[in-house]
Design a protein around this motif. Structure first.
Motif, mmCIF file in Angstrom:
data_model
loop_
_atom_site.group_PDB
_atom_site.id
_atom_site.type_symbol
_atom_site.label_atom_id
_atom_site.label_comp_id
_atom_site.label_asym_id
_atom_site.label_seq_id
_atom_site.Cartn_x
_atom_site.Cartn_y
_atom_site.Cartn_z
ATOM 1 N N LEU A 188 0.812 -1.218 0.000
ATOM 2 C CA LEU A 188 0.000 0.000 0.000
ATOM 3 C C LEU A 188 0.849 1.273 0.000
ATOM 4 N N LYS B 209 0.476 3.552 -2.914
ATOM 5 C CA LYS B 209 -0.901 3.778 -3.353
ATOM 6 C C LYS B 209 -1.521 4.965 -2.611
ATOM 7 N N ILE B 210 -2.626 5.417 -3.145
ATOM 8 C CA ILE B 210 -3.338 6.523 -2.512
ATOM 9 C C ILE B 210 -4.239 5.942 -1.421
ATOM 10 N N ILE B 211 -4.114 6.502 -0.223
ATOM 11 C CA ILE B 211 -4.962 6.037 0.872
ATOM 12 C C ILE B 211 -5.773 7.204 1.367
ATOM 13 N N ARG B 212 -7.081 7.012 1.410
ATOM 14 C CA ARG B 212 -7.941 8.108 1.829
ATOM 15 C C ARG B 212 -8.678 7.737 3.094
ATOM 16 N N LYS B 213 -9.060 8.786 3.813
ATOM 17 C CA LYS B 213 -9.939 8.575 4.967
ATOM 18 C C LYS B 213 -11.308 9.102 4.585
ATOM 19 N N ALA B 214 -12.351 8.370 4.944
ATOM 20 C CA ALA B 214 -13.685 8.831 4.582
ATOM 21 C C ALA B 214 -14.647 8.462 5.692
ATOM 22 N N GLY C 121 -5.576 1.493 -4.510
ATOM 23 C CA GLY C 121 -5.315 2.066 -3.190
ATOM 24 C C GLY C 121 -6.441 1.664 -2.258
ATOM 25 N N ALA C 122 -6.549 2.355 -1.128
ATOM 26 C CA ALA C 122 -7.595 1.959 -0.179
ATOM 27 C C ALA C 122 -8.257 3.181 0.421
ATOM 28 N N VAL C 123 -9.500 3.012 0.831
ATOM 29 C CA VAL C 123 -10.226 4.041 1.568
ATOM 30 C C VAL C 123 -10.594 3.457 2.917
ATOM 31 N N TYR C 124 -10.206 4.144 3.987
ATOM 32 C CA TYR C 124 -10.561 3.648 5.321
ATOM 33 C C TYR C 124 -11.540 4.601 5.978
#
Lengths: 642, 307
Positions: A532, A535-540, B55-58
């Motif tokens: 990861l 990679k782009i990691i977002r919080k939502a 990628g990932a969304v948390y």
């Protein structure tokens, strides 16, 4: 022996000095210091005995053999950690006097119960233990609920003691002395007499241990007591009941088949009903108390299996049953102690025990949360932790029993497997509920804020216990030789067979698999992090199916989580529900309380009203009653000479 | 424990690589019955590759547990797979490994339920609650099935149970009953129709799918992968009841393994095409009925033993 006696002295002095001191801080030092020093000095001889240095005996009616030493280590170890925990817990707590006076006394009494070698001494220590824990349960006596709980506990424990008195008096009449050694020499007793003694011991010790249907006091007393005391009571005090059953077994000679069968049936009922009721609770500590009923059930199933193995001369069943049960005694002391300490930290930080008001604590209390998670997995019997190993031993015993036995024992061993499996499945439901609702998600009640991680002296004991959960899971071979020699002490005619070696060599394969599992998890985690990185990691926001304004009140609660099982078992549990459009509540009343003890006491009440009418609360009357009873007893003794 | 390298490597290879393929067979079968062409057989592999490259969304609510859970699930399912004989002997076998097998799968369930509760969504809580409930009921039947197997074959290791040394089991009434029971457990544990619908679009009625709503990217890939592996394990276990493994490892046993599991996948596809999903309230009754079937198998065994 000198260590053992000095350990008692330290505990008693700690109790006395903290009672006499005035300053709160000195009180704490005296009591907790006394417990710590006393525990350490008591642990030394116990470890020596378990290491195979031979049993200790003395001219005093106390002694330390393998069985005593095994329980003594659990008692003193948990006491030591509880004392350390109390250091942080007692900051700003009221009720210092009660707590500091009776805590060392309770530890001392538990220690004395397992080393006593005389029926009379045993009963006295048993009574001191019950009373000391009664005062600790009622420490927060301003609330009516606590007083009610204390009252139930007092009655339950004294009813149990009445059966134990009968047990020891009958043995005394037969043997002519109260010494345990003389009791052992009695066997074989006649079948009917030993049957009566077995039942008396089962009810007496079973009440303390919390076997269904005598468990009613547990779910009242444990939540009422201060949390470290709950850990002590649930982790080790109820184990003195198990110790009592095992000790009584050495007096009564070879068991008939129905003893083992009775124990297995009682164990299955305790295990399944304990966890079912646990699932329906909304009070964190009450839930944990019901889980003690479940685990005691599993221990009792193991002991029952051992009895059956002994009766049918099947050494492998005997060994697997007893080793599994004994190992589970230690394991339960470790993870249940840890769970109650964790619950104590939560209650200390949030001032509520209602599961449905909590949430999201893992981020605010990482140490408490992680150790609580480890203990939850261990109590569900999940690999690679210690709970799995002891349940595995009992499972293998039951599987072997179902292969080699026939008729009723066959049926019971299959029922045992299914019972433990179902209890295990429900335990997973129950602990995912507790951990998920208390530690994960968002806080459900916004008024609870300013939650902080507990102090260092509270975190250290929890950490030690969590490490033990993992350690004993990965390397159970450390304890096994001790367990086997205890089995040999319980039954000197026991032969070790080659089938046993095969079973225990499985344990080393299990260790390899556990280590492999941990390595696999660790390497996959590293791999994922690596994967990861670029990679782009977002919080939502949490995805709520398109709804844009989720609030923390929309989360699933503990009540809704347990509802499907509650609905399925509604015939048995009889939940009382009240629901409106925006509100749902569900409560259950204990089956044995509802349909056994409540009617019993109502009848007794109605029957005894005529006695109450005579009562005028004058001390002269009571003195006269006592005098008359004594005269009647004297005449009885003279005429009938029992 | 005797140890030979080649079967061990092949076991790991089959366990790690092939499971997604059988999901493709199920999808093809369902497409055939619906009169569609359906996705390619290797579709699940494409999905997995796609997910691993994302990628990932948390969720903001989530704790680190959310990231650890998929790894735990994959690892435990894989280790459980090492206990099950699929072509010849299992890499690890010992007295009592069937209990470890069941509890490893229980650990995976524990992890996924907690992961679902971690994000604080009411939908995922709902799925978690259902998974916990139905899991407890299916564990009941699963353990009873294990007892019946242990009593019938007089063995305590999956390896010995699924390699009958003395009797060939096919068409014995006990095994037919057990096959039926384990097939229903397979459907329950792997959230297939009629318990759960893996392709449903209504979150309110889901069990497994709703628990992983908040996963994305590689984590979702891991969960999908572990689900296919779990299905593979259960299919291998169930088919072994009627068609046991050979005693010694041979190349041909790889062929028979694929044949029987493909057959099982087709059977699942047919069941899914021919049935509708049960109402959620009926599922415990369905599972208890399954338990009763297993009790019946136990009685048959015990009576056989007595005579």
């Amino acid at each position: 022996m000198i260590f053992l006696i000095s350990s008692f002295l330290f505990l008693l002095i700690g109790s006395l000095l903290s009672f006499l001191c005035r300053c709160e801080e000195t009180k704490k030092w005296m009591a907790l210091g006394g417990v710590m020093v006393g525990s350490v000095t008591g642990l030394i001889p116990a470890v020596f005995v378990l290491a195979g240095k031979g049993p200790l005996s003395s001219s005093l009616p106390i002694g330390l053999d393998l069985l005593s030493a095994f329980f003594l280590i659990a008692i003193l170890f948990v006491s030591l950690l509880t004392a350390l925990y109390s250091w942080g817990y007692l900051k700003g707590e009221p009720h210092m006097t009660v707590y500091c006076t009776f805590f060392p006394l309770l530890v001392g009494a538990m220690e004395a119960v397992v080393v006593a070698r005389d029926g009379f001494l045993f009963l006295i220590c048993w009574e001191v233990m019950s009373l000391a824990s009664f005062f600790l349960v009622t420490a927060e006596h301003e609330t009516p609920k606590v007083r009610h709980a204390g009252w139930i506990y007092l009655i339950a424990t004294h009813l149990a003691t009445a059966f134990l008195m009968a047990f020891f008096v009958i043995l005394f009449k037969k043997a002519g002395s109260f010494a345990f050694d003389d009791f052992v020499r009695l066997s074989p007793l006649s079948a009917s007499l030993s049957g009566i003694l077995f039942l008396a011991a089962l009810i007496g010790f079973g009440t303390k241990a919390g076997i269904f249907p005598f468990h009613v006091w547990l779910p009242h007393a444990h939540p009422a007591a201060p949390s470290p005391i709950s850990a002590l009571m649930s982790g080790v005090m109820i184990k003195t009941g198990i110790y009592g059953i095992l000790r009584a077994f050495t007096f009564l000679g070879p068991p008939p088949l129905w003893w083992g069968e009775t124990l297995i049936v009682a164990g299955i009922f305790s295990a399944v009903l304990g966890v079912l009721y646990a699932l329906m609770q909304h009070d964190l500590k009450r839930l944990l108390a019901y889980h003690s009923v479940e685990n005691i059930g599993i221990i009792v199933i193991g002991i029952g299996l051992g009895f059956i193995g002994r009766t049918l001369h099947n050494p492998i069943l005997q060994l697997l049953g007893f080793t599994g049960a004994l190992f589970h005694v230690w394991n339960h002391a470790i993870f249940k102690g840890l769970l109650f300490l964790g619950a104590g930290s939560v209650v200390h930080a949030t001032h509520t025990r209602a599961i449905d008001r909590l949430g999201g604590l893992l981020k605010k209390m990482p140490v408490t949360g992680t150790t609580f998670l480890i203990a939850s997995a261990a109590i569900c019997g999940l690999p690679p932790l210690n709970g799995f190993i002891s349940e595995w031993l009992i499972y293998v015993g039951l599987f072997r029993a179902s292969q080699s036995l026939s008729q009723l024992p066959l049926f019971l061993s299959v029922a045992g497997v299914v019972g433990i499996a179902f209890a295990g499945g429900l335990a997973i439901a129950c602990f995912t509920k507790v951990f998920g609702v208390v530690f994960l998600g968002e806080p459900r009640d916004p008024t609870i804020d300013g939650v902080k991680e507990s102090s260092l002296s509270m975190r250290v004991p929890m950490g030690i216990l969590a490490l033990l959960c993992i350690g004993l899971g990965l390397y159970p071979q450390f304890v096994l030789p001790v367990l086997i020699s205890i089995c040999q002490q319980l039954d000197p005619s026991l032969l070790l067979t080659s089938a046993l070696n095969e079973t225990f060599s499985s344990l080393s394969t299990i260790s390899i698999i556990f280590v492999m599992l941990l390595i696999l998890i660790a390497s996959l985690l590293i791999f994922c992090r690596f994967q990861l990185k670029s990679k782009i990691i977002r919080k939502a926001l949490t995805w709520d199916c398109g709804y844009a304004l989720p609030s923390s009140r929309m989360q699933y609660t503990a009540a809704s989580f347990g509802e499907p099982i509650g609905t399925f078992f509604r015939v048995l549990l009889k939940p009382i529900t009240s629901s409106r459009a925006d509100h749902f509540e569900e409560h259950v009343v204990d089956l044995s309380e509802r349909s056994f003890f409540a009617p019993l006491f109502q009848r007794a009440n109605r029957f005894l009203t005529f006695v109450r009418r005579q009562q005028r609360n004058r001390i002269q009357d009571y003195l006269m009653y006592i005098f008359m009873t004594l005269v009647i007893l004297l005449l009885w003794e003279v005429w009938f000479g029992i | 424990m005797e140890f030979s390298a080649l079967p061990f490597i092949i076991h790991i290879f089959i366990l790690a690589i092939t499971p997604p393929f059988f999901l493709g067979i199920i999808a093809k079968t369902k497409a055939f019955f619906a009169g569609r062409k359906g996705p390619p057989l290797l579709q699940v592999y494409y999905d997995l590759i796609k997910l691993f490259r994302k990628g990932a969304v948390y969720s903001k609510t989530a704790s680190p547990l959310l990231k650890v859970a998929p790894v735990i699930i994959v690892a435990t399912t894989f280790v459980a797979g090492l206990l099950l004989p699929i072509t010849g002997k299992a890499p690890f076998h010992f007295e009592g490994d069937l209990i470890l097998f069941a509890y490893l799968l229980a650990l995976a369930r524990f992890a996924i339920i907690l992961a679902a509760l971690d994000v604080g969504s009411s939908f995922e809580g709902m799925g978690a609650s259902r998974e916990a409930t139905f899991g407890a009921f299916s564990e009941l039947a699963f353990f009873l099935g294990l007892v019946v197997l242990a009593v019938t074959t007089n063995a305590l290791s999956l390896n010995a149970i699924f390699q009958w040394e003395s009797v060939h089991p096919t068409l014995k009434p006990v095994f037919l009953l057990l096959f039926f029971s384990f097939f229903l457990i397979l459907l329950t544990e792997n959230s297939r129709i009629p318990i759960d619908d893996p392709n449903t679009h209504l979150e309110l009625t889901m069990i497994h799918e709703v628990m992983v709503l908040d996963y994305s990217g590689p984590d979702l890939g891991l969960i999908l992968y572990s689900a296919s592996m779990k299905l593979f394990l259960f299919m291998a276990l169930t088919t072994s009841l009627l068609w046991p493994q050979p005693m010694e490892w041979e190349w041909i046993s790889i062929g028979t393994l694929f044949l029987k599991i493909a057959g099982m996948a087709v059977a699942i596809g047919i069941v899914e095409s021919a049935n509708a999903r049960l109402r959620l309230i009926k599922i415990p009754q369905f599972l208890i009925a399954n338990f009763v079937v297993t009790v019946f198998a136990l009685l048959v065994t015990v009576f056989n033993k007595g005579t």
